[in-house]
Enzyme design. Structure first.
Site, PDB file in Angstrom:
ATOM      1  N   ARG A 145       0.818  -1.220   0.000  1.00 22.19           N
ATOM      2  CA  ARG A 145       0.000   0.000   0.000  1.00 22.19           C
ATOM      3  C   ARG A 145       0.851   1.269   0.000  1.00 22.19           C
ATOM      4  NH1 ARG A 145      -1.332   2.938   4.146  1.00 22.19           N
ATOM      5  NH2 ARG A 145      -1.313   1.215   5.614  1.00 22.19           N
ATOM      6  N   TYR A 190     -13.546  16.374 -17.372  1.00 18.53           N
ATOM      7  CA  TYR A 190     -14.069  15.011 -17.316  1.00 18.53           C
ATOM      8  C   TYR A 190     -15.115  14.950 -16.194  1.00 18.53           C
ATOM      9  CZ  TYR A 190     -14.264  10.162 -15.833  1.00 18.53           C
ATOM     10  OH  TYR A 190     -14.706   8.938 -15.428  1.00 18.53           O
ATOM     11  N   ASP A 247      -4.443  17.357 -16.742  1.00 20.91           N
ATOM     12  CA  ASP A 247      -4.788  15.965 -17.025  1.00 20.91           C
ATOM     13  C   ASP A 247      -4.489  15.749 -18.513  1.00 20.91           C
ATOM     14  OD1 ASP A 247      -6.102  13.647 -17.862  1.00 20.91           O
ATOM     15  OD2 ASP A 247      -7.792  13.917 -16.490  1.00 20.91           O
ATOM     16  N   LYS A 286      -6.196   4.306 -19.728  1.00 23.88           N
ATOM     17  CA  LYS A 286      -6.415   4.559 -21.152  1.00 23.88           C
ATOM     18  C   LYS A 286      -5.150   4.222 -21.938  1.00 23.88           C
ATOM     19  CE  LYS A 286     -10.316   6.417 -19.627  1.00 23.88           C
ATOM     20  NZ  LYS A 286     -10.765   5.943 -18.358  1.00 23.88           N
TER      21      LYS A 286
HETATM   22  N1  PLP Z   1      -9.388  11.874 -16.802  1.00 21.48           N
HETATM   23  C1  PLP Z   1      -9.931  11.711 -18.019  1.00 21.48           C
HETATM   24  C2  PLP Z   1      -9.649  12.713 -19.096  1.00 21.48           C
HETATM   25  C3  PLP Z   1     -10.754  10.604 -18.269  1.00 21.48           C
HETATM   26  O1  PLP Z   1     -11.294  10.452 -19.489  1.00 21.48           O
HETATM   27  C4  PLP Z   1     -11.010   9.679 -17.220  1.00 21.48           C
HETATM   28  C5  PLP Z   1     -11.882   8.503 -17.426  1.00 21.48           C
HETATM   29  O2  PLP Z   1     -12.508   8.341 -18.440  1.00 21.48           O
HETATM   30  C6  PLP Z   1     -10.424   9.906 -15.968  1.00 21.48           C
HETATM   31  C7  PLP Z   1      -9.618  11.005 -15.802  1.00 21.48           C
HETATM   32  C8  PLP Z   1     -10.668   8.971 -14.833  1.00 21.48           C
HETATM   33  O3  PLP Z   1      -9.890   7.823 -14.989  1.00 21.48           O
HETATM   34  P1  PLP Z   1     -10.206   6.405 -14.316  1.00 21.48           P
HETATM   35  O4  PLP Z   1     -11.445   5.874 -14.937  1.00 21.48           O
HETATM   36  O5  PLP Z   1      -8.970   5.611 -14.600  1.00 21.48           O
HETATM   37  O6  PLP Z   1     -10.397   6.658 -12.851  1.00 21.48           O
END
Ligand code: PLP
Length: 385
Positions: free
Chosen positions: A51, A105, A177, A202
């Site tokens: 962890r 997001y 991000d 992703k």
């Molecule tokens: N940031 C973006 C741009 C995303 O498209 C997503 C999920 O689709 C996330 C963050 C969140 O990621 P996770 O689903 O791995 O928690």
């Protein structure tokens, strides 16, 4: 678009690999052990325990990610949202104020407007494409500015250089991000960002088989965030670390191929009489095209979205007629996916707000995969017919 940096492919394969190789293994073995023999460590965060994000798999992965981001340090987390929430919770205190891009997001939007708001962190949404309104949104308590490299689902291109400069000038921590852009196309640290975040679920992993997150930045900031992650417990399991490590090695070839296919698909869709609107930054008609050319190296990403004449009903019939792309949320894997953001990633937003943001109920988002572009275009055309 600048010439592509040739070094990232070498870094993806070799950076962070243990030397000497463990038992001569060419591939980093998975250390499926939750705990490690005590070695006299004095600090809680240094005790070796799964962890606490310091297993050999974490260490190798952190080094590889830091190298490809051009950052001092990196950290993985159990999901993209774990990376984002842990970072913001580590950075912000009650009474602080955050500037955030308006079209975040959905999960990040809810984190900012619900959880952080409940904890006493205020926010103001800004138009990250237009710096003219940013100074007026500042407060004495403003601590950070948070944007996305290419927005979901409209693929808007924030003025990233201006965001990093604005943050420097006003003593703010800048966060981006960069999930949709990947380190193959964009190096936010070199642009002046303090922290870069990814849903590693992703492109970084790239095989649609784990959820994971990543954060990169200075050693001091990553150390602070790791301490918060250790307390919140959103650690990535060793086996998932091994899968992410394996996926990263092919990031460059995957992303460049996906970008080339996405450009071909977007171009064909834009010409099709059944299609009303295509959002893809690689198309000269996209409002962010010029900026994308400046910021991105080697492609315009592999995400696009489009609306059909005939709205929701046409989108439903089109999606049902597709044979190759799967109707599923998420992105960045080898299989093309389509989804309607109004039903999935942005379902939590108020419908009126969605409309104001330009996310029509019939908008279809596509994650372009690794299929042969000719087969993909044939399939899209038969579904459009
Ligand atoms: N940031 C973006 C741009 C995303 O498209 C997503 C999920 O689709 C996330 C963050 C969140 O990621 P996770 O689903 O791995 O928690």
């Amino acid at each position: 678009m600048d010439a592509e940096d040739p070094r990232i492919d070498t870094q993806l394969v070799h950076a962070g690999e243990p030397r000497p190789r463990i038992e001569g293994a060419v591939v980093m073995p998975v250390f499926q052990s939750s705990t490690y023999e005590y070695g006299g460590q004095g600090r809680y965060d240094d005790v070796r325990y799964l962890r606490l994000n310091n297993s050999p798999n974490h260490v190798a992965l952190h080094d590889k990610l830091a190298a490809i981001e051009g950052a001092q340090a990196a950290l993985v987390a159990s999901s993209g949202m774990a990376a984002i929430s842990t970072t913001l919770l580590s950075l912000l205190r009650p009474g602080d104020h955050l500037l955030a891009q308006r079209t975040l997001y959905g999960g990040t939007h809810d984190l900012v407007t619900e959880l952080l708001a409940r904890l006493g962190v205020a926010h103001t949404f800004i138009d990250a494409e237009d710096p003219s309104g940013w100074a007026a949104a500042l407060r004495p308590s403003t601590r950070a500015v948070y944007v996305e490299a290419l927005t979901n689902p409209l693929l808007q291109v924030a003025d990233l250089g201006a965001v990093a400069r604005f943050a420097r000038e006003h003593g703010l921590v800048s966060l981006v991000d960069a999930t949709f852009a990947t380190p193959v196309l964009l190096r936010p640290i070199a642009l002046g960002f303090d922290l870069v975040l990814h849903s590693a679920t992703k492109y970084l992993n790239g095989h649609s088989d784990i959820v994971a997150g990543a954060i990169a930045g200075s050693a001091a900031r990553i150390d602070e965030i790791r301490h918060t992650l250790n307390l919140l417990g959103g650690s990535l399991d060793a086996h998932a670390c091994g899968l992410l490590h394996r996926g990263l090695k092919t990031l460059g070839v995957r992303v460049r191929q996906q970008c080339a296919t996405a450009l071909a698909v977007a171009t064909r869709l834009a010409e099709h009489p059944a299609v009303a609107r295509v959002c893809y930054p690689g198309l000269p008609s996209h409002p962010g095209h010029a900026r994308a050319r400046e910021l991105l190296h080697g492609g315009f990403g592999a995400m696009l979205s489009f609306e059909l004449h005939g709205g929701v009903e046409a989108a439903q019939r089109f999606t049902a007629a597709l044979r190759l792309p799967v109707d599923a949320p998420s992105l960045g894997g080898p299989e093309s996916l389509v989804t309607r953001p109004a039903l999935t990633s942005h379902a939590g937003l108020d419908p009126e707000l969605r409309r104001r943001l330009g996310i029509a109920d019939g908008l279809v988002r596509m994650s372009v995969g690794l299929e042969d572009p000719r087969d993909l275009i044939d399939d899209l055309e038969q579904a459009l017919r």
